[in-house]
Design an enzyme around this catalytic site. Structure first.
Site, PDB file in Angstrom:
ATOM      1  N   HIS B 284       0.838  -1.209   0.000  1.00  0.00           N
ATOM      2  CA  HIS B 284       0.000   0.000   0.000  1.00  0.00           C
ATOM      3  C   HIS B 284       0.880   1.269   0.000  1.00  0.00           C
ATOM      4  O   HIS B 284       0.744   2.130  -0.867  1.00  0.00           O
ATOM      5  CB  HIS B 284      -0.918  -0.017   1.233  1.00  0.00           C
ATOM      6  CG  HIS B 284      -1.782   1.200   1.372  1.00  0.00           C
ATOM      7  ND1 HIS B 284      -3.101   1.224   0.981  1.00  0.00           N
ATOM      8  CD2 HIS B 284      -1.525   2.444   1.840  1.00  0.00           C
ATOM      9  CE1 HIS B 284      -3.615   2.424   1.208  1.00  0.00           C
ATOM     10  NE2 HIS B 284      -2.673   3.189   1.738  1.00  0.00           N
ATOM     11  N   GLU B 285       1.796   1.329   0.959  1.00  0.00           N
ATOM     12  CA  GLU B 285       2.673   2.508   1.031  1.00  0.00           C
ATOM     13  C   GLU B 285       3.570   2.562  -0.202  1.00  0.00           C
ATOM     14  O   GLU B 285       3.928   3.646  -0.675  1.00  0.00           O
ATOM     15  CB  GLU B 285       3.507   2.488   2.317  1.00  0.00           C
ATOM     16  CG  GLU B 285       2.697   2.414   3.622  1.00  0.00           C
ATOM     17  CD  GLU B 285       1.611   3.472   3.746  1.00  0.00           C
ATOM     18  OE1 GLU B 285       1.775   4.568   3.178  1.00  0.00           O
ATOM     19  OE2 GLU B 285       0.573   3.188   4.381  1.00  0.00           O
ATOM     20  N   HIS B 288       1.882   4.566  -2.862  1.00  0.00           N
ATOM     21  CA  HIS B 288       2.080   6.009  -2.635  1.00  0.00           C
ATOM     22  C   HIS B 288       3.492   6.416  -3.070  1.00  0.00           C
ATOM     23  O   HIS B 288       3.695   7.447  -3.721  1.00  0.00           O
ATOM     24  CB  HIS B 288       1.926   6.336  -1.146  1.00  0.00           C
ATOM     25  CG  HIS B 288       0.510   6.343  -0.644  1.00  0.00           C
ATOM     26  ND1 HIS B 288      -0.460   7.147  -1.177  1.00  0.00           N
ATOM     27  CD2 HIS B 288      -0.096   5.652   0.369  1.00  0.00           C
ATOM     28  CE1 HIS B 288      -1.615   6.963  -0.521  1.00  0.00           C
ATOM     29  NE2 HIS B 288      -1.417   6.046   0.413  1.00  0.00           N
ATOM     30  N   GLU B 314      -4.531   7.925  -3.037  1.00  0.00           N
ATOM     31  CA  GLU B 314      -5.144   6.712  -2.495  1.00  0.00           C
ATOM     32  C   GLU B 314      -5.462   5.727  -3.620  1.00  0.00           C
ATOM     33  O   GLU B 314      -5.416   4.508  -3.429  1.00  0.00           O
ATOM     34  CB  GLU B 314      -6.406   7.102  -1.715  1.00  0.00           C
ATOM     35  CG  GLU B 314      -6.867   6.064  -0.724  1.00  0.00           C
ATOM     36  CD  GLU B 314      -5.946   5.876   0.486  1.00  0.00           C
ATOM     37  OE1 GLU B 314      -4.989   6.663   0.660  1.00  0.00           O
ATOM     38  OE2 GLU B 314      -6.157   4.899   1.220  1.00  0.00           O
TER      39      GLU B 314
END
Lengths: 516, 516
Positions: B284-285, B288, B314
């Site tokens: 997830h990170e 980003h 997101e």
């Protein structure tokens, strides 16, 4: 003119034309300026720490430019005309101020006078020169080619000489820089100190070098990093370091960074094939940390809320690292902790063997890897060279040969190349002229403080039974709590009942290494 | 008036009285102001990151006050009269500017108009209110006592409504805040989106909840942290994240912080009893991070050099975490890496079993722990409540009962207390009104982008053979490189060839979870 002198005058003449600010207003403006300036310092210290510990490798691309912009903003705070007027007003009424504000104003006035003495263009040119000379030093070291650095070293030395003459025309330029780095230091003081060191230590080192070396091979077993980390935290606890206020990070070259008494950052470096490196890093940095963690609460937020000087700071890190950390009693205390984490690696090792191993003396080329006994001779060589450079008695071109000659004379070593010789330290390329002696002074202050401490408490009994916090409490009461409120000389005088005396240091070394 | 509109006028009237600065001078002043402002941002981001990762526990005592002082200084940069004049001058000549400068000026003008619309005292009172309401929220959550927070929630909502009316008197106040958080978002857009979600997902979730749950017990074996750390770095490599420009730290609640395309900081949290937590945090990170690392080099140093919006950011983290990271093909790709580091824990587990385990659906009370299928319903509940609060149709006192009613209706859950219910998120106490919908929009953007991506490359073949960097390259070309130079709507339109369409998201979920 310092604030101090001015405040002491009976009938102060109106020297500063714009000092028509009211004292209460001046105090308000002054304190607000200091607060803002401390906030900038906080940011810059955290950014530096982050760049050394957490930032990815390529972060540097943006880091430098942004730091320069912010440091420009921070400078403006001190050059704001209201702030300057406030400093002048406070200094004109120094006698009416509380002790903290008075000392703060005095320090700011010193800074202002320095800024005023040196034209802005001169200062900017100097900053630019240092940027280049540092890069040239790096390149010269990497390529082992002193000639690349040589002209820049000459330029840096000339610039330092010129700035000293502007700031303090009546003072010897090297004395000026010594005093800038350590309030109260001078060639007179250091000539005496180093002459004593030379007379006493050079023969001692030569004698020790001929003795058989103790066995230190067990320190080079395999020590997994994860276990060293656990050991380090327990070692901090043993030293009484409050880990809610002090963290332990990792850095290539261990150092400690100070934000406030609630926020100190120690770093260490783990070598899996050498247990002593991390252990003594933690103890050394722990000494710095204990000083900062115990500055008086009443100095909170003030620029005075830090250790008194580079030399005083080093005195505490060296005191804990060497005088305490390399003592027989500490070996008895710490060995069980070592054995708890590394039972196999230390099986069969006793406290006496451990003590001897960590006190092995071996003259070496690198200052940062030097043992306790030879360390100050590395400093002495640098002192002699930079003094002569500043006095114009030496050119940069002469440095390599002189460096090598002195290493042979004092340490009996042949220097194979300049990378491991006169190019090893970053100080001269960075303009840190006159900084090296603070390391030696730190060792000597530390021994003198230890001698005074022994008169107050049973230091060795405390170490043996793990009472390090009690030692710290005595140092806090006599030294740490004052922060920068007192000068190094006042602190030594206050704690030891006499002025600086290098003989304690010599006596300590002779006694310890004579016996070993 | 936005810069854009103004620049488009044929005969611009002299609306701003002081626009007599030359364009070249204006550009110079403007760029210098942006640079300085970015330097302050750099400091504040690093200080925040440091406080979450490295700082000792008690460091907070000084941190807050110093951050507030520096953010005050940063604000002054934008309120400097030369800077304002430069913005106005550039906006009056928008047609003559390069694309980057024009968009920068447009953004600054939006900020200026906001500052001008809201009186300084009003803004300061709001900041103070948020300080108190956040503390009250914390206390209320800790004590599970909504009554403590209730009056402050009403006050925050009133203040948000008042500020929206000052800044955009002709706009619905909730629409104002939606657009502040995600350019282009509105109640009209979100009402349609959530109505669709509700119609399609609520029955799907109810159906899935009645199915037998796949076995996920092997994810709860023992996974030593040191080994998870090594796995995480290799997972970053697998994703094509350049570790010279992006580090991986540890934080209680994982997040990613962006300084520049050369300096991104991901964080994760290691649970030794749950392997999936760290793995999906990293992915997830990592999404980003990939966005920020691939912003165009030509935007270097500009405030535009970051992801376009919270929702667009997101969309990428969720795309990598769920659409890629929870796919069958990724299970095939990552399982060998998992087995390399945890051979015993994953012995006997095959890709299909792994895929099913990480896609286990279970309606739960906490948003941050929700699975992919139920996540958006958590957001929908918050959307409904904050819309009615802003419209004055709901008082804070009604929130707990309404919250509990909606959790029962949409997720079939009984909420046992407010701590796990309406007090769980920090957003409302912090004034982040209208922020929640960006999370749901992110999911929907992500699915729409994935559908467009499938038309360009064979996504699943690439994932299966570890070609994630090739996927990132396509996203970079179509989205990442533009940074904030384009709006979310422009990016979606540009990449997908049509405007925002939530049906892709619904179709994706129905297809995936229908099959499971």
């Amino acid at each position: 003119m310092s604030c101090n002198e001015k405040g002491a005058e009976q009938n102060p003449r109106p020297v500063f034309s714009r000092s028509d600010m009211e004292i209460s207003k001046a105090k308000e403006v002054f304190k607000a300026g200091l607060k803002l300036s401390e906030a900038y310092r906080h940011a810059s210290v955290v950014m530096n720490y982050d760049s050394m510990t957490a930032a990815p490798k390529n972060a540097a691309a943006y880091f430098g430019a942004d730091m320069a912009l912010l440091s420009g903003e921070a400078r403006k705070v001190k050059l704001d005309k209201d702030f300057i007027e406030a400093v002048e007003t406070l200094c004109a009424h120094a006698g009416e101020l509380d002790g903290i504000t008075r000392r703060e104003a005095e320090e700011e006035m010193r800074g202002l006078e320095r800024i005023r003495a040196i034209p802005a263009e001169e200062h900017a040119a100097y900053r630019r020169l240092l940027g280049v000379s540092f890069a040239k030093w790096q390149e010269a070291k990497r390529r082992d080619d002193f000639a690349l650095f040589e002209p820049y070293l000459d330029e840096v030395i000339s610039a330092c000489r010129r700035m000293a003459q502007l700031a303090a025309p009546e003072t010897d330029p090297y004395d000026y820089w010594l005093n800038e780095n350590e309030e109260g230091a001078s060639t007179q003081m250091l000539d005496g100190f180093f002459a004593l060191l030379k007379r006493e230590l050079v023969p001692l080192i030569a004698a020790v070098s001929e003795c058989e070396k103790p066995d230190a091979s067990f320190l080079h077993a395999y020590f997994p990093k994860a276990e060293q980390q656990k050991f380090s935290l327990e070692l901090m606890d043993l030293m009484g370091i409050d880990r809610d206020r002090c963290s332990l990070g990792e850095a290539e070259h261990p150092y400690t960074t100070f934000i406030s008494r609630s926020d100190v950052r120690m770093t260490t470096h783990y070598y899996e094939r050498y247990a002593a490196a991390n252990m003594f890093s933690v103890i050394h940095e722990g000494g710095h940390a204990l000083y900062e963690l115990n500055v008086g609460e009443e100095l909170k937020g003030s620029p005075l809320a830090h250790g008194a000087s580079a030399g005083m700071h080093e005195s505490q890190s060296r005191f804990y690292e060497n005088i305490i950390g390399r003592s027989r009693e500490f070996a008895e205390l710490v060995l069980p902790l070592m054995k708890k984490h590394f039972p196999e690696q230390f099986s069969g090792v006793d406290a006496e063997g451990f003590y001897r191993a960590v006190n092995r003396v071996e003259p070496s080329l690198k200052r940062t890897e030097a043992d306790e006994l030879t360390y100050c001779l590395h400093i002495m060589i640098r002192y002699e060279l930079e003094k002569r450079l500043l006095h114009g008695e030496l050119k940069a071109a002469d440095v390599p040969a002189e460096w090598n000659r002195l290493y042979k004379e004092y340490l009996g070593l042949d220097v194979p190349n300049d990378r491991e010789g006169c190019l090893q330290d970053m100080h001269w390329g960075s303009g840190l002229t006159g900084y090296f002696p603070t390391y030696a002074l730190g060792n000597a202050y530390g021994a003198q403080i230890a001698a005074a401490l022994e008169k107050r408490v049973n230091v060795w009994e405390l170490v043996r039974r793990g009472g390090l916090p009690e030692i710290t409490a005595v140092l806090t009461e006599g030294i740490y709590r004052f922060g920068k409120l007192k000068t190094p000389a006042q602190l030594i005088e206050g704690f030891c009942g006499e002025g600086f005396e290098p003989r304690y240091y010599i006596e300590y070394l002779k006694e310890k290494y004579g016996a070993l």
